[in-house]
Design a protein around this motif. Structure first.
Motif, PDB file in Angstrom:
ATOM      1  N   LYS A   1       0.888  -1.349   0.066  1.00  0.00           N
ATOM      2  CA  LYS A   1       0.061   0.169   0.168  1.00  0.00           C
ATOM      3  C   LYS A   1       0.741   1.315  -0.001  1.00  0.00           C
ATOM      4  O   LYS A   1       0.381   2.161  -0.418  1.00  0.00           O
ATOM      5  CB  LYS A   1      -0.937   0.053   1.364  1.00  0.00           C
ATOM      6  N   ASN A   2       2.217   1.245   0.619  1.00  0.00           N
ATOM      7  CA  ASN A   2       2.883   2.364   0.574  1.00  0.00           C
ATOM      8  C   ASN A   2       3.530   2.859  -0.795  1.00  0.00           C
ATOM      9  O   ASN A   2       3.924   3.847  -1.278  1.00  0.00           O
ATOM     10  CB  ASN A   2       4.421   2.130   1.256  1.00  0.00           C
ATOM     11  N   GLY A   3       3.199   1.756  -1.809  1.00  0.00           N
ATOM     12  CA  GLY A   3       3.488   2.168  -3.181  1.00  0.00           C
ATOM     13  C   GLY A   3       2.519   2.552  -4.033  1.00  0.00           C
ATOM     14  O   GLY A   3       2.677   3.260  -5.054  1.00  0.00           O
ATOM     15  N   VAL A   4       1.300   2.406  -3.618  1.00  0.00           N
ATOM     16  CA  VAL A   4       0.055   2.653  -4.670  1.00  0.00           C
ATOM     17  C   VAL A   4       0.013   4.338  -4.588  1.00  0.00           C
ATOM     18  O   VAL A   4       0.274   5.107  -3.601  1.00  0.00           O
ATOM     19  CB  VAL A   4      -1.223   2.268  -3.862  1.00  0.00           C
ATOM     20  N   GLY A   5      -0.347   4.729  -5.832  1.00  0.00           N
ATOM     21  CA  GLY A   5      -0.181   6.261  -6.060  1.00  0.00           C
ATOM     22  C   GLY A   5       0.881   6.817  -6.546  1.00  0.00           C
ATOM     23  O   GLY A   5       1.164   7.951  -6.920  1.00  0.00           O
ATOM     24  N   MET A   6       2.040   5.958  -6.461  1.00  0.00           N
ATOM     25  CA  MET A   6       3.455   6.411  -7.160  1.00  0.00           C
ATOM     26  C   MET A   6       3.106   6.731  -8.521  1.00  0.00           C
ATOM     27  O   MET A   6       2.652   5.956  -9.266  1.00  0.00           O
ATOM     28  CB  MET A   6       4.417   5.435  -6.784  1.00  0.00           C
ATOM     29  N   ILE A   7       4.008   7.787  -9.019  1.00  0.00           N
ATOM     30  CA  ILE A   7       3.588   8.374 -10.492  1.00  0.00           C
ATOM     31  C   ILE A   7       5.049   7.802 -11.227  1.00  0.00           C
ATOM     32  O   ILE A   7       6.059   8.562 -10.564  1.00  0.00           O
ATOM     33  CB  ILE A   7       3.452   9.801 -10.639  1.00  0.00           C
TER      34      ILE A   7
ATOM     35  N   SER B   1       2.307   6.618 -16.085  1.00  0.00           N
ATOM     36  CA  SER B   1       2.009   5.625 -15.383  1.00  0.00           C
ATOM     37  C   SER B   1       1.787   5.828 -13.984  1.00  0.00           C
ATOM     38  O   SER B   1       2.395   6.663 -13.437  1.00  0.00           O
ATOM     39  CB  SER B   1       2.877   4.253 -15.539  1.00  0.00           C
ATOM     40  N   GLU B   2       0.868   5.150 -13.365  1.00  0.00           N
ATOM     41  CA  GLU B   2       0.566   5.241 -11.895  1.00  0.00           C
ATOM     42  C   GLU B   2       0.477   3.802 -11.178  1.00  0.00           C
ATOM     43  O   GLU B   2      -0.176   2.926 -11.831  1.00  0.00           O
ATOM     44  CB  GLU B   2      -0.823   5.850 -11.570  1.00  0.00           C
ATOM     45  N   ALA B   3       1.070   3.619  -9.957  1.00  0.00           N
ATOM     46  CA  ALA B   3       0.962   2.433  -9.548  1.00  0.00           C
ATOM     47  C   ALA B   3      -0.527   2.146  -8.519  1.00  0.00           C
ATOM     48  O   ALA B   3      -0.697   3.239  -8.191  1.00  0.00           O
ATOM     49  CB  ALA B   3       2.054   2.242  -8.440  1.00  0.00           C
ATOM     50  N   GLN B   4      -1.137   1.156  -9.068  1.00  0.00           N
ATOM     51  CA  GLN B   4      -2.340   0.863  -8.411  1.00  0.00           C
ATOM     52  C   GLN B   4      -2.728  -0.303  -7.996  1.00  0.00           C
ATOM     53  O   GLN B   4      -2.137  -1.299  -8.493  1.00  0.00           O
ATOM     54  CB  GLN B   4      -3.627   1.260  -9.808  1.00  0.00           C
ATOM     55  N   ALA B   5      -3.623  -0.471  -6.944  1.00  0.00           N
ATOM     56  CA  ALA B   5      -3.960  -1.465  -6.415  1.00  0.00           C
ATOM     57  C   ALA B   5      -4.813  -2.176  -7.218  1.00  0.00           C
ATOM     58  O   ALA B   5      -5.670  -1.811  -8.002  1.00  0.00           O
ATOM     59  CB  ALA B   5      -4.607  -1.481  -5.008  1.00  0.00           C
ATOM     60  N   LEU B   6      -4.462  -3.808  -7.472  1.00  0.00           N
ATOM     61  CA  LEU B   6      -5.359  -4.433  -8.382  1.00  0.00           C
ATOM     62  C   LEU B   6      -6.749  -5.015  -7.690  1.00  0.00           C
ATOM     63  O   LEU B   6      -6.592  -5.227  -6.433  1.00  0.00           O
ATOM     64  CB  LEU B   6      -4.588  -5.660  -8.683  1.00  0.00           C
ATOM     65  N   PRO B   7      -7.567  -5.082  -8.598  1.00  0.00           N
ATOM     66  CA  PRO B   7      -8.935  -5.529  -7.772  1.00  0.00           C
ATOM     67  C   PRO B   7      -8.970  -6.885  -7.063  1.00  0.00           C
ATOM     68  O   PRO B   7      -9.530  -7.144  -6.067  1.00  0.00           O
ATOM     69  CB  PRO B   7     -10.012  -5.619  -8.900  1.00  0.00           C
ATOM     70  N   LYS B   8      -8.028  -7.847  -7.457  1.00  0.00           N
ATOM     71  CA  LYS B   8      -7.829  -9.060  -6.910  1.00  0.00           C
ATOM     72  C   LYS B   8      -6.485  -9.511  -7.303  1.00  0.00           C
ATOM     73  O   LYS B   8      -6.122  -9.175  -8.315  1.00  0.00           O
ATOM     74  CB  LYS B   8      -8.702  -9.926  -7.464  1.00  0.00           C
ATOM     75  N   GLU B   9      -5.810 -10.262  -6.701  1.00  0.00           N
ATOM     76  CA  GLU B   9      -4.404 -10.643  -6.843  1.00  0.00           C
ATOM     77  C   GLU B   9      -4.244 -11.452  -8.365  1.00  0.00           C
ATOM     78  O   GLU B   9      -5.228 -12.175  -8.697  1.00  0.00           O
ATOM     79  CB  GLU B   9      -3.866 -11.673  -5.819  1.00  0.00           C
ATOM     80  N   LYS B  10      -3.065 -11.159  -9.078  1.00  0.00           N
ATOM     81  CA  LYS B  10      -3.087 -11.937 -10.320  1.00  0.00           C
ATOM     82  C   LYS B  10      -1.578 -11.922 -10.548  1.00  0.00           C
ATOM     83  O   LYS B  10      -0.696 -11.229 -10.329  1.00  0.00           O
ATOM     84  CB  LYS B  10      -3.575 -10.937 -11.463  1.00  0.00           C
ATOM     85  N   TYR B  11      -1.264 -13.347 -10.914  1.00  0.00           N
ATOM     86  CA  TYR B  11       0.030 -13.794 -10.753  1.00  0.00           C
ATOM     87  C   TYR B  11       0.959 -13.594  -9.443  1.00  0.00           C
ATOM     88  O   TYR B  11       2.164 -13.233  -9.418  1.00  0.00           O
ATOM     89  CB  TYR B  11       0.712 -13.205 -12.012  1.00  0.00           C
ATOM     90  N   GLY B  12       0.187 -13.393  -8.490  1.00  0.00           N
ATOM     91  CA  GLY B  12       0.715 -13.169  -7.262  1.00  0.00           C
ATOM     92  C   GLY B  12       0.881 -11.690  -6.828  1.00  0.00           C
ATOM     93  O   GLY B  12       1.567 -11.498  -5.835  1.00  0.00           O
ATOM     94  N   ALA B  13       0.384 -10.861  -7.934  1.00  0.00           N
ATOM     95  CA  ALA B  13       0.804  -9.713  -7.766  1.00  0.00           C
ATOM     96  C   ALA B  13      -0.482  -8.717  -7.039  1.00  0.00           C
ATOM     97  O   ALA B  13      -1.596  -9.059  -7.355  1.00  0.00           O
ATOM     98  CB  ALA B  13       1.297  -8.564  -9.004  1.00  0.00           C
ATOM     99  N   THR B  14      -0.126  -7.836  -6.107  1.00  0.00           N
ATOM    100  CA  THR B  14      -1.166  -7.076  -5.590  1.00  0.00           C
ATOM    101  C   THR B  14      -1.572  -5.645  -6.180  1.00  0.00           C
ATOM    102  O   THR B  14      -2.285  -4.758  -5.761  1.00  0.00           O
ATOM    103  CB  THR B  14      -1.321  -7.195  -4.143  1.00  0.00           C
ATOM    104  N   VAL B  15      -0.169  -4.832  -6.672  1.00  0.00           N
ATOM    105  CA  VAL B  15      -0.194  -3.780  -7.325  1.00  0.00           C
ATOM    106  C   VAL B  15       0.577  -3.933  -8.454  1.00  0.00           C
ATOM    107  O   VAL B  15       1.530  -4.761  -8.571  1.00  0.00           O
ATOM    108  CB  VAL B  15       0.716  -2.849  -6.171  1.00  0.00           C
TER     109      VAL B  15
END
Length: 401
Positions: free
Chosen positions: A263-269, A362-376
């Motif tokens: 969550k600390n990475g979400v919103g980075m540009i 680009s912008e770092a966004q939280a994924l709606p659900k985990e994909k390939y083990g990624a959440t962001v």
């Protein structure tokens, strides 16, 4: 810049061998020397690159001969990088060198390019001087440079007046990449910089720099930091100290680090990211690469891995198109041929060897659900073409090859 000029001992050792040949016996594999940091603070970046190169080389052939990668760890140290480059050419008989994660290492190897006498291709290093005032007939870059990233940042600021209105504090690494990057950021028209703090690579405790930010009137942070453990340490500490305003990076950070930030990475540009695995929905080639990468390594590919994959695709195409596998013929082929890669067409500007690449805001966004083990993940927003981000040749600093 100062680092690579001090490489006198390795340079003298290399000089004793004289000018080297890129030739090989007809029954040998085509050896490509990979120089990346797989240990140390830049290991997250270097290991992504290594993975991308290995995946692109699977089953590859050049003029009917199998391709063999020999990978050497530079640890992001210029003196060590030059020694490894020397070993790859002298002992492993590499036809060319590819990698160049750190600008200081790339510039250090380039300082002895004439002695090494093989083409050198960087798929990541961004210091302007690489294709600017220290351009060389041996050295090629397949990604945007810092000046192009800053130009992309300026375009983003034009569209995002809220960001242009902010008071920016610049955190930078005190070596070639960081200095080059912060200088280019300062050239953005209308940008307001209220302070800066430089630290050496390997800084784990950023509390003093964070105190400087808090004492300023900053409401935005620009990260001119080499991509590695230092960057995640800064972001986590800054968020922990309550610095919640926007953080901007020139080109983003590897997805492995983005997952670690959570969550600390979400919103980075990112002002000038070249690609993202999240483009799989619109780019079938990226989708295919993501599946293959996840199957082999268990994670999503970061943009450095994708850049490495694309850079090797371009390199292999140029090698196959070359009239022969000699240094002069390969250089000519790199200068005159293009290749259709997972990130689009890669072509080199002959006059300075800069890759004619576009980029994405680009912008770092939280994924709606985990994909390939990624959440962001990095969501690419606005595409920018080469014509929008290019630096005219007269302004590059390259005086001719």
């Amino acid at each position: 810049m100062r680092l690579f000029r001090k490489l006198t001992v390795p340079a003298l050792a290399l000089a004793a061998f004289g000018s080297l040949s890129a030739g090989y016996a007809a029954d040998q594999d085509v050896v490509l020397g990979v120089f990346v940091p797989t240990t140390g603070v830049l290991a997250p970046l270097g290991n992504d690159m290594k993975n991308g190169f290995e995946l692109a080389a699977q089953g590859a052939k050049v003029k009917g001969r199998p391709v063999k990668l020999v990978i050497e760890d530079t640890a992001a140290n210029p003196a060590n990088g030059l020694r490894k480059a020397q070993k790859l050419v002298l002992e492993d008989k590499a036809t060319l060198l590819i990698g160049g994660a750190a600008s200081s290492v790339t510039l250090g190897v380039n300082a002895q390019a004439a002695r090494l006498n093989v083409p050198i291709i960087t798929t990541n290093a961004q210091a302007v001087g690489i294709t600017g005032d220290q351009c060389s007939r041996f050295l090629f870059r397949t990604v945007p440079n810092d000046a192009m990233s800053a130009k992309a940042g300026a375009l983003m600021m034009q569209a995002r007046k809220d960001l242009l209105a902010k008071n920016w504090f610049v955190i930078y690494h005190d070596f070639a990449y960081g200095i080059s990057n912060k200088n280019e950021f300062a050239k953005i028209p209308g940008i307001k910089i209220v302070g800066e703090a430089g630290r050496p690579v390997g800084t784990a405790d950023w509390s003093s720099a964070i105190a400087q930010i808090q004492a300023s009137k900053a409401d935005g942070v620009y990260l001119a930091l080499a991509v590695g453990d230092d960057l995640t340490a800064f972001v986590n500490q800054a968020r922990g100290f309550g610095i919640n305003f926007p953080m901007m990076t020139p080109v983003g950070i590897p997805d492995s680090m983005l997952q670690a930030l959570g969550k600390n990475g979400v919103g980075m540009i990112a002002a000038a990211q070249t690609t993202s695995w999240m483009q799989e929905d619109s780019n079938p080639k990226i989708a295919e690469l993501v599946k293959a990468y996840h199957a082999k390594y268990g994670v999503v590919p970061g943009y450095q891995a994708i850049q490495a994959y694309a850079g090797l695709q371009f390199t292999l195409a140029a090698l196959n198109a070359a009239s022969e596998l000699t240094t002069d013929a390969i250089i000519k082929s790199l200068e005159t041929n293009s290749a259709d890669t997972v990130v689009g067409t890669i072509k080199i500007r002959k006059e300075d060897h800069q890759g004619m690449m576009g980029a994405y805001i680009s912008e770092a966004q939280a994924l709606p659900k985990e994909k390939y083990g990624a959440t962001v993940g990095w969501k690419t927003l606005t595409p920018l073409s080469w014509d929008q981000t290019k630096i005219e040749l007269a302004n590059t600093g390259c005086k001719g090859l």
